[in-house]
Motif scaffolding. Structure first.
Motif, PDB file in Angstrom:
ATOM      1  N   SER A   5       0.942  -0.969  -0.383  1.00 46.24           N
ATOM      2  CA  SER A   5       0.061   0.188  -0.384  1.00 46.24           C
ATOM      3  C   SER A   5       0.985   1.247  -0.257  1.00 46.24           C
ATOM      4  O   SER A   5       0.430   2.336  -0.883  1.00 46.24           O
ATOM      5  N   VAL A   6       1.826   1.569   0.796  1.00 44.45           N
ATOM      6  CA  VAL A   6       2.958   2.244   1.150  1.00 44.45           C
ATOM      7  C   VAL A   6       3.518   3.014  -0.627  1.00 44.45           C
ATOM      8  O   VAL A   6       3.317   3.779  -1.037  1.00 44.45           O
ATOM      9  N   ILE A   7       4.061   1.885  -0.801  1.00 43.00           N
ATOM     10  CA  ILE A   7       4.625   1.850  -2.410  1.00 43.00           C
ATOM     11  C   ILE A   7       3.567   2.438  -3.547  1.00 43.00           C
ATOM     12  O   ILE A   7       4.284   2.719  -4.307  1.00 43.00           O
ATOM     13  N   ASP A   8       2.199   1.510  -3.533  1.00 44.58           N
ATOM     14  CA  ASP A   8       1.410   2.158  -4.471  1.00 44.58           C
ATOM     15  C   ASP A   8       1.417   3.660  -4.330  1.00 44.58           C
ATOM     16  O   ASP A   8       0.930   4.636  -5.327  1.00 44.58           O
ATOM     17  N   GLN A   9       0.743   4.076  -3.052  1.00 43.81           N
ATOM     18  CA  GLN A   9       0.438   5.573  -2.155  1.00 43.81           C
ATOM     19  C   GLN A   9       2.282   6.820  -3.021  1.00 43.81           C
ATOM     20  O   GLN A   9       1.351   7.223  -3.808  1.00 43.81           O
ATOM     21  N   ILE A  10       3.176   5.888  -2.897  1.00 44.22           N
ATOM     22  CA  ILE A  10       3.835   6.599  -3.148  1.00 44.22           C
ATOM     23  C   ILE A  10       4.290   6.794  -4.543  1.00 44.22           C
ATOM     24  O   ILE A  10       4.168   7.626  -5.519  1.00 44.22           O
ATOM     25  N   GLN A  11       3.920   5.852  -5.930  1.00 45.65           N
ATOM     26  CA  GLN A  11       3.746   5.837  -7.076  1.00 45.65           C
ATOM     27  C   GLN A  11       2.605   6.618  -7.506  1.00 45.65           C
ATOM     28  O   GLN A  11       2.783   7.318  -8.138  1.00 45.65           O
ATOM     29  N   LYS A  12       1.796   6.200  -6.450  1.00 42.83           N
ATOM     30  CA  LYS A  12       0.697   7.699  -7.678  1.00 42.83           C
ATOM     31  C   LYS A  12       1.000   8.949  -7.861  1.00 42.83           C
ATOM     32  O   LYS A  12       0.224   9.396  -8.356  1.00 42.83           O
ATOM     33  N   ASN A  13       1.493   9.551  -6.271  1.00 35.90           N
ATOM     34  CA  ASN A  13       2.213  10.792  -6.524  1.00 35.90           C
ATOM     35  C   ASN A  13       3.158  10.677  -6.701  1.00 35.90           C
ATOM     36  O   ASN A  13       3.820  12.105  -6.056  1.00 35.90           O
ATOM     37  N   LYS A  14       3.786  10.048  -7.676  1.00 38.77           N
ATOM     38  CA  LYS A  14       5.356  11.007  -8.289  1.00 38.77           C
ATOM     39  C   LYS A  14       4.914  11.312  -9.799  1.00 38.77           C
ATOM     40  O   LYS A  14       4.148  10.736 -10.519  1.00 38.77           O
ATOM     41  N   ARG A  15       4.193  12.308  -9.996  1.00 32.47           N
ATOM     42  CA  ARG A  15       2.985  12.921 -10.624  1.00 32.47           C
ATOM     43  C   ARG A  15       4.557  13.502 -11.617  1.00 32.47           C
ATOM     44  O   ARG A  15       3.764  14.602 -13.098  1.00 32.47           O
ATOM     45  N   ASN A  16       5.452  13.876 -11.652  1.00 33.38           N
ATOM     46  CA  ASN A  16       6.350  14.143 -13.081  1.00 33.38           C
ATOM     47  C   ASN A  16       6.783  13.746 -13.333  1.00 33.38           C
ATOM     48  O   ASN A  16       8.304  12.906 -13.149  1.00 33.38           O
ATOM     49  N   PRO A  17       7.066  12.882 -14.263  1.00 32.52           N
ATOM     50  CA  PRO A  17       7.202  12.319 -15.354  1.00 32.52           C
ATOM     51  C   PRO A  17       8.498  12.383 -16.358  1.00 32.52           C
ATOM     52  O   PRO A  17       9.646  11.783 -16.411  1.00 32.52           O
ATOM     53  N   HIS A  18       9.345  14.010 -15.925  1.00 30.32           N
ATOM     54  CA  HIS A  18      10.304  14.252 -16.535  1.00 30.32           C
ATOM     55  C   HIS A  18      11.342  14.967 -15.658  1.00 30.32           C
ATOM     56  O   HIS A  18      12.467  14.763 -15.214  1.00 30.32           O
ATOM     57  N   LEU A  19      10.526  14.827 -13.479  1.00 31.75           N
ATOM     58  CA  LEU A  19      12.191  14.458 -12.493  1.00 31.75           C
ATOM     59  C   LEU A  19      12.413  13.749 -12.808  1.00 31.75           C
ATOM     60  O   LEU A  19      12.146  12.775 -12.155  1.00 31.75           O
ATOM     61  N   LYS A  20      14.031  13.922 -12.765  1.00 27.84           N
ATOM     62  CA  LYS A  20      15.154  12.900 -12.833  1.00 27.84           C
ATOM     63  C   LYS A  20      16.521  13.186 -12.179  1.00 27.84           C
ATOM     64  O   LYS A  20      17.023  13.866 -13.129  1.00 27.84           O
TER      65      LYS A  20
END
Length: 263
Positions: A5-20
């Motif tokens: 659930s933690v992993i899913d929440q983190i992945q859901k909120n990583k909203r900037n695809p170009h932020l590397k």
């Protein structure tokens, strides 16, 4: 909440695809390599120019995610500007060595002066800024900011020679204009009167004319503020209005000294 659930929440909120964060790391590697190529006598120029081209291509692929911006094409034009940038930086270094009584050699300036390093990275990033390269110029000057305590936005326009003495705490905003033979000390701010996103394309920072000296912790604000040529701005001065050429501006604090009681 279980681990998935933690992993899913983190992945859901990583909203900037170009932020590397590789962009930041690659920019710092490129900046160090560029500085050594221009100044270190043991660094072979031909090999490093090829290395810089490779590093730049990797950076361009990371930061130019817009398909209508062929960032790799910038490199050949930028490369042609390096000799002139180096000429200006050598002039900056000579001015520091000649005018600073604490300088024991020109080598000391190149190796140990944080002001010189900040100016060098500013000049190298400024050309990328002019080309419209995204992210990289700002990351270059922020790398120098972290190392030197000197924050020069790559958009500023700065003449030659330019001398920042001691350097720590200096802030120079994006639309500042600094003309030739200007010297500033630690803690100086060339800033905006206020921050508003609507002013993005407006000159927000002051203009400093030729042969001006600005002493420690002076604050000069506003896009319409002009410091006239040959002026001296004293320490701790706060300015939001223009001053004419040949001015001397000082700050007179009230100092109260209380004598200690005799024992």
């Amino acid at each position: 909440m279980n681990k998935q659930s933690v992993i899913d929440q983190i992945q859901k909120n990583k909203r900037n695809p170009h932020l590397k964060f590789r962009i930041k790391e690659k920019t710092e590697e490129f900046t160090r390599t560029l500085f050594y190529t221009l100044f270190d006598n043991d660094t072979p120029v031909p090999e490093n120019i090829n290395l810089l081209e490779k590093l730049f291509e990797e950076l361009a692929d990371l930061v130019c995610w817009s398909p209508d911006k062929p960032c790799r094409d910038i490199w050949s034009e930028y490369l042609e500007k390096l000799p002139e940038i180096l000429r200006k930086l050598n002039e900056d270094a000579r001015a520091m060595a000649v005018n600073d009584p604490a300088a024991n050699s020109i080598e000391e300036v190149y190796l140990s002066y944080p002001g010189f390093y900040a100016i060098a990275i500013y000049r190298l990033s400024h050309e990328f800024y002019n080309f419209g390269l995204p992210l990289v110029p700002r990351l270059m000057t922020e790398f120098a900011h972290r190392l030197t305590g000197t924050d020069i936005n790559p958009g500023a326009k700065i003449g030659t020679p330019f001398f920042i003495d001691h350097a720590t705490g200096v802030v120079i905003g994006e639309t500042a204009i600094i003309k030739d033979n200007v010297k500033i000390y630690q803690g100086v701010t060339l800033g905006a009167l206020y921050v508003d996103r609507k002013m993005r394309s407006v000159k927000r920072h002051p203009t400093i004319e030729e042969n001006v000296t600005i002493y420690a912790n002076a604050t000069i604000l506003g896009g319409e503020t002009v410091i006239g040529a040959n002026s001296i701005v004293g320490g701790n001065v706060w300015l939001t209005a223009s001053v004419p050429a040949d001015s001397m501006i000082s700050h007179n604090p009230q100092i109260n000294i209380k004598k200690a009681a005799q024992k």
